[in-house]
Write an enzyme that holds these catalytic residues in place. Structure first.
Site, PDB file in Angstrom:
ATOM      1  N   GLY A 196     -13.448  40.981  -4.192  1.00 42.79           N
ATOM      2  CA  GLY A 196     -13.726  40.784  -2.760  1.00 42.79           C
ATOM      3  C   GLY A 196     -12.944  41.667  -1.804  1.00 42.79           C
ATOM      4  O   GLY A 196     -13.434  42.013  -0.736  1.00 42.79           O
ATOM      5  N   GLU A 205      -5.701  40.538   0.095  1.00 39.25           N
ATOM      6  CA  GLU A 205      -6.776  39.646  -0.354  1.00 39.25           C
ATOM      7  C   GLU A 205      -7.808  39.493   0.765  1.00 39.25           C
ATOM      8  O   GLU A 205      -7.459  39.567   1.949  1.00 39.25           O
ATOM      9  CB  GLU A 205      -6.132  38.303  -0.752  1.00 39.25           C
ATOM     10  CG  GLU A 205      -7.049  37.162  -1.065  1.00 39.25           C
ATOM     11  CD  GLU A 205      -7.946  37.365  -2.266  1.00 39.25           C
ATOM     12  OE1 GLU A 205      -8.603  38.423  -2.336  1.00 39.25           O
ATOM     13  OE2 GLU A 205      -8.043  36.452  -3.099  1.00 39.25           O
ATOM     14  N   ASP A 206      -9.047  39.300   0.381  1.00 39.86           N
ATOM     15  CA  ASP A 206     -10.102  39.163   1.389  1.00 39.86           C
ATOM     16  C   ASP A 206      -9.959  37.886   2.215  1.00 39.86           C
ATOM     17  O   ASP A 206     -10.063  37.914   3.438  1.00 39.86           O
ATOM     18  CB  ASP A 206     -11.502  39.231   0.742  1.00 39.86           C
ATOM     19  CG  ASP A 206     -11.684  38.271  -0.435  1.00 39.86           C
ATOM     20  OD1 ASP A 206     -10.759  37.482  -0.747  1.00 39.86           O
ATOM     21  OD2 ASP A 206     -12.759  38.309  -1.057  1.00 39.86           O
ATOM     22  N   ASP A 265      -8.172  30.499   1.100  1.00 38.12           N
ATOM     23  CA  ASP A 265      -8.910  29.260   1.302  1.00 38.12           C
ATOM     24  C   ASP A 265      -7.974  28.110   0.884  1.00 38.12           C
ATOM     25  O   ASP A 265      -7.107  27.719   1.654  1.00 38.12           O
ATOM     26  CB  ASP A 265     -10.178  29.388   0.443  1.00 38.12           C
ATOM     27  CG  ASP A 265     -11.174  28.282   0.640  1.00 38.12           C
ATOM     28  OD1 ASP A 265     -11.279  27.762   1.752  1.00 38.12           O
ATOM     29  OD2 ASP A 265     -11.878  27.934  -0.324  1.00 38.12           O
ATOM     30  N   LYS A 304      -8.682  30.541   6.133  1.00 36.98           N
ATOM     31  CA  LYS A 304      -9.305  29.246   6.463  1.00 36.98           C
ATOM     32  C   LYS A 304      -8.223  28.187   6.322  1.00 36.98           C
ATOM     33  O   LYS A 304      -8.132  27.521   5.296  1.00 36.98           O
ATOM     34  CB  LYS A 304     -10.411  28.919   5.443  1.00 36.98           C
ATOM     35  CG  LYS A 304     -11.702  29.659   5.558  1.00 36.98           C
ATOM     36  CD  LYS A 304     -12.684  29.055   4.542  1.00 36.98           C
ATOM     37  CE  LYS A 304     -13.863  29.928   4.282  1.00 36.98           C
ATOM     38  NZ  LYS A 304     -14.684  29.450   3.139  1.00 36.98           N
ATOM     39  N   PHE A 314     -18.641  29.042   4.748  1.00 37.59           N
ATOM     40  CA  PHE A 314     -18.695  30.056   3.693  1.00 37.59           C
ATOM     41  C   PHE A 314     -19.238  31.353   4.272  1.00 37.59           C
ATOM     42  O   PHE A 314     -20.355  31.410   4.775  1.00 37.59           O
ATOM     43  CB  PHE A 314     -19.544  29.588   2.515  1.00 37.59           C
ATOM     44  CG  PHE A 314     -19.280  30.414   1.289  1.00 37.59           C
ATOM     45  CD1 PHE A 314     -18.199  30.144   0.468  1.00 37.59           C
ATOM     46  CD2 PHE A 314     -20.092  31.504   0.990  1.00 37.59           C
ATOM     47  CE1 PHE A 314     -17.925  30.932  -0.637  1.00 37.59           C
ATOM     48  CE2 PHE A 314     -19.821  32.306  -0.115  1.00 37.59           C
ATOM     49  CZ  PHE A 314     -18.741  32.008  -0.934  1.00 37.59           C
ATOM     50  N   VAL A 315     -18.436  32.400   4.208  1.00 39.99           N
ATOM     51  CA  VAL A 315     -18.797  33.669   4.835  1.00 39.99           C
ATOM     52  C   VAL A 315     -18.999  34.769   3.791  1.00 39.99           C
ATOM     53  O   VAL A 315     -18.428  34.718   2.700  1.00 39.99           O
ATOM     54  CB  VAL A 315     -17.719  34.108   5.853  1.00 39.99           C
ATOM     55  CG1 VAL A 315     -17.654  33.128   7.014  1.00 39.99           C
ATOM     56  CG2 VAL A 315     -16.351  34.246   5.203  1.00 39.99           C
ATOM     57  N   ARG A 340     -21.934  41.932  -0.583  1.00 38.61           N
ATOM     58  CA  ARG A 340     -20.652  42.616  -0.383  1.00 38.61           C
ATOM     59  C   ARG A 340     -20.809  43.848   0.495  1.00 38.61           C
ATOM     60  O   ARG A 340     -19.864  44.291   1.128  1.00 38.61           O
ATOM     61  CB  ARG A 340     -20.063  43.068  -1.732  1.00 38.61           C
ATOM     62  CG  ARG A 340     -19.677  41.926  -2.654  1.00 38.61           C
ATOM     63  CD  ARG A 340     -18.854  42.474  -3.805  1.00 38.61           C
ATOM     64  NE  ARG A 340     -18.723  41.542  -4.920  1.00 38.61           N
ATOM     65  CZ  ARG A 340     -17.861  40.538  -4.980  1.00 38.61           C
ATOM     66  NH1 ARG A 340     -17.063  40.302  -3.964  1.00 38.61           N
ATOM     67  NH2 ARG A 340     -17.803  39.760  -6.039  1.00 38.61           N
TER      68      ARG A 340
HETATM   69  P1  IMP Z   1      -8.483  30.135  -2.811  1.00 34.94           P
HETATM   70  O1  IMP Z   1      -7.862  30.264  -4.162  1.00 34.94           O
HETATM   71  O2  IMP Z   1      -9.155  28.791  -2.648  1.00 34.94           O
HETATM   72  O3  IMP Z   1      -7.552  30.441  -1.670  1.00 34.94           O
HETATM   73  O4  IMP Z   1      -9.716  31.093  -2.766  1.00 34.94           O
HETATM   74  C1  IMP Z   1      -9.628  32.407  -2.526  1.00 34.94           C
HETATM   75  C2  IMP Z   1     -10.846  33.109  -3.088  1.00 34.94           C
HETATM   76  O5  IMP Z   1     -12.035  32.326  -2.940  1.00 34.94           O
HETATM   77  C3  IMP Z   1     -11.096  34.360  -2.329  1.00 34.94           C
HETATM   78  O6  IMP Z   1     -10.486  35.448  -2.967  1.00 34.94           O
HETATM   79  C4  IMP Z   1     -12.602  34.490  -2.366  1.00 34.94           C
HETATM   80  O7  IMP Z   1     -12.975  35.213  -3.528  1.00 34.94           O
HETATM   81  C5  IMP Z   1     -13.116  33.108  -2.516  1.00 34.94           C
HETATM   82  N1  IMP Z   1     -13.618  32.562  -1.233  1.00 34.94           N
HETATM   83  C6  IMP Z   1     -13.079  31.559  -0.501  1.00 34.94           C
HETATM   84  N2  IMP Z   1     -13.775  31.329   0.605  1.00 34.94           N
HETATM   85  C7  IMP Z   1     -14.795  32.216   0.603  1.00 34.94           C
HETATM   86  C8  IMP Z   1     -15.877  32.485   1.511  1.00 34.94           C
HETATM   87  O8  IMP Z   1     -16.059  31.867   2.569  1.00 34.94           O
HETATM   88  N3  IMP Z   1     -16.722  33.482   1.141  1.00 34.94           N
HETATM   89  C9  IMP Z   1     -16.570  34.210   0.000  1.00 34.94           C
HETATM   90  N4  IMP Z   1     -15.582  33.991  -0.874  1.00 34.94           N
HETATM   91  C10 IMP Z   1     -14.699  33.001  -0.575  1.00 34.94           C
HETATM   92 MG    MG Z   2     -11.292  36.843  -4.077  1.00 27.30          MG
END
Ligand code: IMP
Ligand code: MG
Length: 174
Positions: free
Chosen positions: A43, A98-99, A102, A130, A151-152, A164
């Protein structure tokens, strides 16, 4: 191509303007230090490509790959490292790019795993945050935008591997 978005959240010019600001902040903070940018595949690849071109310092680039959500839009809560760093980071100053953050599980795992390689320092830089979804605490030093719990996709972010290549970021049409 028809827009994949039900709502446009961040237009391309706004994203690029903010990414340039992040690059300038990193340039100020890391002058004179041995810097390694670690992008999180897949991402973050678009973000990292733009970010490093706004960092006016010598730097090295590396990538890790983490397990993804598959076709889901909610985290499974399980994180796996699919591709490790290609080069040692001992005694270097690492910024993980990181993109989106969450739940924080991905970055927490990654920061701990990098910390174990004894870098001089490790910080993280996320394009999107987020905060309402956070499960574990992560210290985010550089943040592009805070967004609501939606979700984006676009600018590197996918759903089930697609979108992407959209130049802006928006809420996925459902
Ligand atoms: P975390 O481990 O829950 O913080 O998730 C992080 C990863 O979840 C990111 O690197 C993304 O790949 C994916 N992710 C979380 N939210 C989104 C979203 O809204 N769109 C696309 N990918 C997301
Ligand atoms: Mg990711």
């Amino acid at each position: 191509m028809e827009s994949p978005f039900s709502e446009l959240l961040l237009a391309e010019d706004r994203i690029l303007h903010r990414v340039a600001e992040l690059g300038r902040a990193i340039t100020r903070d890391y002058a004179g230090l041995d810097l390694v940018i670690v992008g999180v595949l897949t991402g973050a690849f678009v973000f990292v490509a733009d970010l490093i071109r706004h960092i006016d310092l010598p730097l090295e680039l590396d990538f890790v790959a983490m397990s993804s959500y598959g076709a889901e839009t909610k985290s499974s809560g399980e994180v796996r490292l699919l591709k490790d760093l290609s080069h040692p980071v001992q005694d270097k100053h690492v910024i993980v790019a990181e993109d989106i953050i969450d739940t924080g599980l991905t970055l927490r795992y990654l920061m701990e795993s990098i910390q174990a390689r004894r870098p001089a320092s490790v910080a993280c830089c996320v394009l999107l945050d987020k905060p309402s979804r956070r499960v574990v605490d992560v210290d985010v030093r550089y943040r592009g935008f805070e967004i609501e719990d939606r979700f984006v996709v676009g600018y590197g972010l996918d759903h089930a591997g697609r979108y992407r290549n959209a130049r802006s970021i928006g809420v996925l049409r459902s």
